[in-house]
Design a protein around this motif. Structure first.
Motif, short mmCIF file in Angstrom:
data_model
loop_
_atom_site.label_atom_id
_atom_site.label_comp_id
_atom_site.label_asym_id
_atom_site.label_seq_id
_atom_site.Cartn_x
_atom_site.Cartn_y
_atom_site.Cartn_z
N ASP A 255 -40.00 -2.20 27.95
CA ASP A 255 -41.47 -2.56 28.46
C ASP A 255 -42.15 -1.40 28.93
O ASP A 255 -43.35 -1.04 28.41
N LEU A 256 -41.78 -0.43 29.55
CA LEU A 256 -42.29 0.85 30.07
C LEU A 256 -42.53 1.71 28.90
O LEU A 256 -43.67 2.14 28.61
N TYR A 257 -41.58 1.81 27.87
CA TYR A 257 -41.89 2.83 26.72
C TYR A 257 -42.92 2.10 25.76
O TYR A 257 -43.89 2.93 25.42
N ARG A 258 -43.00 0.88 25.67
CA ARG A 258 -43.98 0.29 24.98
C ARG A 258 -45.41 0.50 25.56
O ARG A 258 -46.43 0.91 24.77
N PHE A 259 -45.23 0.39 26.82
CA PHE A 259 -46.72 0.68 27.79
C PHE A 259 -47.24 2.09 27.44
O PHE A 259 -48.29 2.49 27.37
N LEU A 260 -46.19 3.08 27.37
CA LEU A 260 -46.59 4.55 27.67
C LEU A 260 -46.75 5.04 26.02
O LEU A 260 -47.59 5.99 25.81
N GLU A 261 -46.16 4.34 25.05
CA GLU A 261 -46.30 4.94 23.83
C GLU A 261 -47.39 5.08 22.96
O GLU A 261 -48.49 4.14 23.11
N GLY A 262 -47.73 6.03 22.37
CA GLY A 262 -49.06 6.58 21.57
C GLY A 262 -50.08 7.19 22.73
O GLY A 262 -51.37 7.42 22.04
N ALA A 263 -49.85 7.05 23.77
CA ALA A 263 -51.15 7.53 24.83
C ALA A 263 -50.68 8.96 25.39
O ALA A 263 -49.76 9.49 25.42
N ILE A 264 -51.64 9.62 25.61
CA ILE A 264 -51.54 11.17 26.33
C ILE A 264 -51.31 10.68 27.78
O ILE A 264 -51.86 9.97 28.69
N PHE A 265 -50.18 11.29 28.09
CA PHE A 265 -49.32 11.05 29.27
C PHE A 265 -50.21 11.83 30.51
O PHE A 265 -50.02 13.17 30.62
N ILE A 266 -51.01 11.42 31.64
CA ILE A 266 -51.62 12.16 32.50
C ILE A 266 -50.97 11.77 33.82
O ILE A 266 -50.80 10.78 34.13
N ALA A 267 -50.80 12.91 34.71
CA ALA A 267 -49.98 12.75 35.90
C ALA A 267 -50.36 13.99 36.78
O ALA A 267 -50.84 15.16 36.16
N HIS A 268 -50.47 14.07 38.15
CA HIS A 268 -50.62 15.29 38.79
C HIS A 268 -49.21 15.78 39.24
O HIS A 268 -48.16 15.52 39.52
N SER A 269 -49.20 17.09 38.41
CA SER A 269 -47.93 17.82 38.53
C SER A 269 -47.16 17.09 37.36
O SER A 269 -46.16 16.68 37.79
N VAL A 270 -47.61 17.03 36.00
CA VAL A 270 -46.99 16.19 35.01
C VAL A 270 -45.75 16.54 34.71
O VAL A 270 -45.12 15.56 34.44
N ARG A 271 -45.32 17.73 34.93
CA ARG A 271 -43.98 18.20 34.41
C ARG A 271 -43.05 17.46 35.31
O ARG A 271 -41.73 17.08 35.02
N PHE A 272 -43.17 17.24 36.59
CA PHE A 272 -42.54 16.33 37.33
C PHE A 272 -42.03 15.00 37.04
O PHE A 272 -41.11 14.78 36.76
N ASP A 273 -42.98 14.21 36.79
CA ASP A 273 -43.14 12.92 36.27
C ASP A 273 -42.38 12.51 35.16
O ASP A 273 -41.35 12.10 34.82
N TYR A 274 -42.79 13.74 34.10
CA TYR A 274 -42.59 13.60 32.89
C TYR A 274 -40.94 14.01 32.77
O TYR A 274 -40.06 13.33 31.97
N SER A 275 -40.58 14.95 33.37
CA SER A 275 -39.03 15.18 33.64
C SER A 275 -38.09 14.11 34.35
O SER A 275 -36.92 13.90 33.34
N PHE A 276 -38.68 13.44 35.07
CA PHE A 276 -37.79 12.40 35.53
C PHE A 276 -37.68 11.26 34.36
O PHE A 276 -36.71 10.76 34.04
N LEU A 277 -38.76 10.94 34.04
CA LEU A 277 -38.90 9.75 32.82
C LEU A 277 -38.34 10.19 31.69
O LEU A 277 -37.41 9.14 31.09
N LYS A 278 -38.23 11.31 31.34
CA LYS A 278 -37.52 11.57 30.13
C LYS A 278 -36.05 11.53 30.18
O LYS A 278 -35.37 11.13 29.41
N GLN A 279 -35.43 12.05 31.37
CA GLN A 279 -34.16 11.79 31.79
C GLN A 279 -33.75 10.30 31.88
O GLN A 279 -32.49 9.92 31.18
N GLU A 280 -34.63 9.58 32.28
CA GLU A 280 -34.26 8.12 32.49
C GLU A 280 -34.27 7.41 31.08
O GLU A 280 -33.11 6.77 30.75
N PHE A 281 -35.10 7.86 30.44
CA PHE A 281 -35.14 7.24 29.00
C PHE A 281 -33.87 7.86 28.21
O PHE A 281 -33.24 6.93 27.43
N ALA A 282 -33.52 9.13 28.28
CA ALA A 282 -32.20 9.60 27.48
C ALA A 282 -31.19 8.81 27.89
O ALA A 282 -30.17 8.51 27.04
N ARG A 283 -31.00 8.53 29.42
CA ARG A 283 -30.08 7.70 29.66
C ARG A 283 -29.73 6.27 28.84
O ARG A 283 -28.57 5.92 28.74
N VAL A 284 -30.73 5.73 28.25
CA VAL A 284 -30.82 4.48 27.72
C VAL A 284 -31.05 4.79 26.22
O VAL A 284 -31.23 3.77 25.43
#
Length: 479
Positions: A80-109
């Motif tokens: 569900d989360l992947y579909r919600f994020l897919e195709g959009a520009i990913f915006i976050a404060h200190s984006v590399r932090f949020d991205y790195s954790f989510l990339k790792q979590e998605f990689a685990r599945v």
């Protein structure tokens, strides 16, 4: 049409406080904006990390381990989360932090996650260069954003969205788009670095020092192309734990150009020992080192002893067979030598008994301990085994001046003076000026020896070498 009129998603996560390799997401929120901001959807979920969360995280977020016991695991929400994020520009404060954790979590599945990213720390720096702080708390106060539950994922994601809205009202679309597109076209930089700093980096040999906001050294490195090497740190920081930690802390880059690769290697080694950077492990200074020394007994056999010392005196290396970081490594190496070359453990310093050694009784020693093997034959095996480990004799009859052949190097020629494997001076020749000479005390350093020895063996064609006497050097220094 503004870049922000594309599909964009504002994201924030809370974690259990560990690095992203072992750490887990405990809450994720995303606010997706479509069609010129006329459609807004949100997604939010706490996440069971399948481990207890530390007290300091509970204090920061208000989330307890009990709250998460009945929450879904990341695998349960991943689709569900992947579909919600897919195709959009990913915006976050200190984006590399949020991205790195989510990339790792998605990689685990088993999912690859590689969105285009926009960092609102960098956006704030571009739009408000006069402001000293670009932390989310500072932005919330500056833009008068109302936040009910700071350090909860949805509230923080909403605060980021409101900041972007505030910026769009204050600045024209052209100004905001210019700041955004410069990020999207280039590798995302750590939040503490500006694009101007990176653009000004030299593309030649040298040493670079990463520093935090207090000026403390984080990492010292060297490269034949400083700019290219530094950018490679940040392209890979989501995949390498150390790079990730550096990117979260780095605030400044100090660069020292060199005359070539050899000078860069030597300077890197020297600075790591002097500065003891947080994330350098190799080349660090050690209080002691362990030497394997040789001496001949009255019968002519080489005996080996191991000693801990703080430094090696220049010119006193003839009896040194090998240098180790500690006694454990030394004993491990000597034991391997005994096995590989049928050496005697008694003569190697492992047994103190009279008579033959234990291995002789097992027919794994040829009897040097009791005189049954000729000294010449036994000694030859020791010399052969340690040939590549021992410190070589200085191959020149005097000090030498080394200048690197670097056609694209600095305009100011540089050289170093070396004697007995010790760097005793460096020389800089400014145009139409007398040379500038810095003299150093003779101090043997094992890493300097390895660097010089390897360069003289393998890259002699890149060096201009000529003899120089200490008296000549002293005259030059005093002139």
């Amino acid at each position: 049409m503004s870049v922000l009129d594309e599909s964009v998603v504002f994201v924030d996560i809370e974690t259990n406080g560990l690095g992203y390799k072992r750490g887990r997401v405990i809450e994720v929120a995303a606010i997706r904006v479509e069609a010129s901001w006329s459609e807004i959807q949100s997604y939010s979920s706490i996440v069971n990390p399948q481990t207890q969360i530390p007290a300091f995280i509970t204090k920061l977020t208000g989330i307890t381990s009990k709250d998460l016991d009945s929450a879904p695991c990341f695998a349960d929400i991943a689709d569900d989360l992947y579909r919600f994020l897919e195709g959009a520009i990913f915006i976050a404060h200190s984006v590399r932090f949020d991205y790195s954790f989510l990339k790792q979590e998605f990689a685990r599945v088993g999912k690859k996650f590689n969105p285009r990213m926009l960092c609102t720390v960098k956006l704030s720096q571009a739009l408000y260069p006069q402001q000293q702080s670009h932390k989310l708390d500072s932005i919330i106060g500056r833009c008068d954003i109302k936040v009910k539950n700071r350090h909860r994922a949805y509230d923080d994601a909403y605060a980021v969205l409101r900041f972007v809205e505030h910026a769009r009202k204050k600045f024209s679309d052209n100004v905001v788009d210019s700041a955004i597109t410069s990020q999207l076209k280039k590798p995302t930089l750590p939040k503490g670095l500006s694009q101007t700093v990176v653009d000004s980096l030299p593309q030649d040999h040298g040493v670079y020092i990463f520093e935090d906001e207090n000026g403390s050294p984080l990492y010292v490195g060297k490269s034949v192309n400083i700019k290219k090497r530094i950018l490679s740190h940040f392209r890979n920081d989501h995949a390498v734990a150390t790079e990730f930690k550096i990117s979260q802390l780095i605030s400044r880059i100090n660069v020292r150009p060199t005359g070539g690769e050899l000078e860069a290697l030597l300077l890197e080694s020297k600075l790591i020992k002097e500065m003891q950077p947080l994330y350098n492990r190799r080349l660090r200074a050690t209080k002691t080192m362990t030497l394997a020394r040789q001496s001949k007994d009255s019968r002519g056999y080489i005996n080996i002893s191991i000693d801990d010392i703080s430094k090696i005196q220049p010119g006193s290396t003839e009896d040194i067979l090998a240098v180790y970081s500690n006694k454990g490594r030394a004993k491990e190496s000597l034991n391997q030598a005994i096995k590989d070359s049928r050496l005697c453990p008694k003569l190697m310093g492992f047994e103190k008994n009279s008579g033959s050694c234990f291995l002789f009784q097992l027919r794994k020693c040829d009897g040097a301990c009791i005189g049954q093997e000729a000294p010449q034959r036994y000694n030859a095996r020791i010399i052969d085994y340690f040939a590549e480990k021992r410190i070589e004799s200085w191959p020149f009859s005097s000090p030498i001046l080394i200048e690197e052949k670097n056609p694209v190097g600095p305009d100011t020629p540089k050289a170093i003076v070396v004697d007995q494997w010790c760097v005793i001076a460096d020389i800089t020749q400014d145009e139409e000026c007398s040379p500038s000479i810095s003299l150093y005390d003779r101090a043997f350093d094992i890493d300097t020896y390895k660097i010089l020895s390897a360069h003289l063996k393998n890259k002699m064609h890149l060096l201009k070498i000529r003899p120089i006497s200490t008296s000549q050097l002293q005259i030059m220094a005093n002139s």
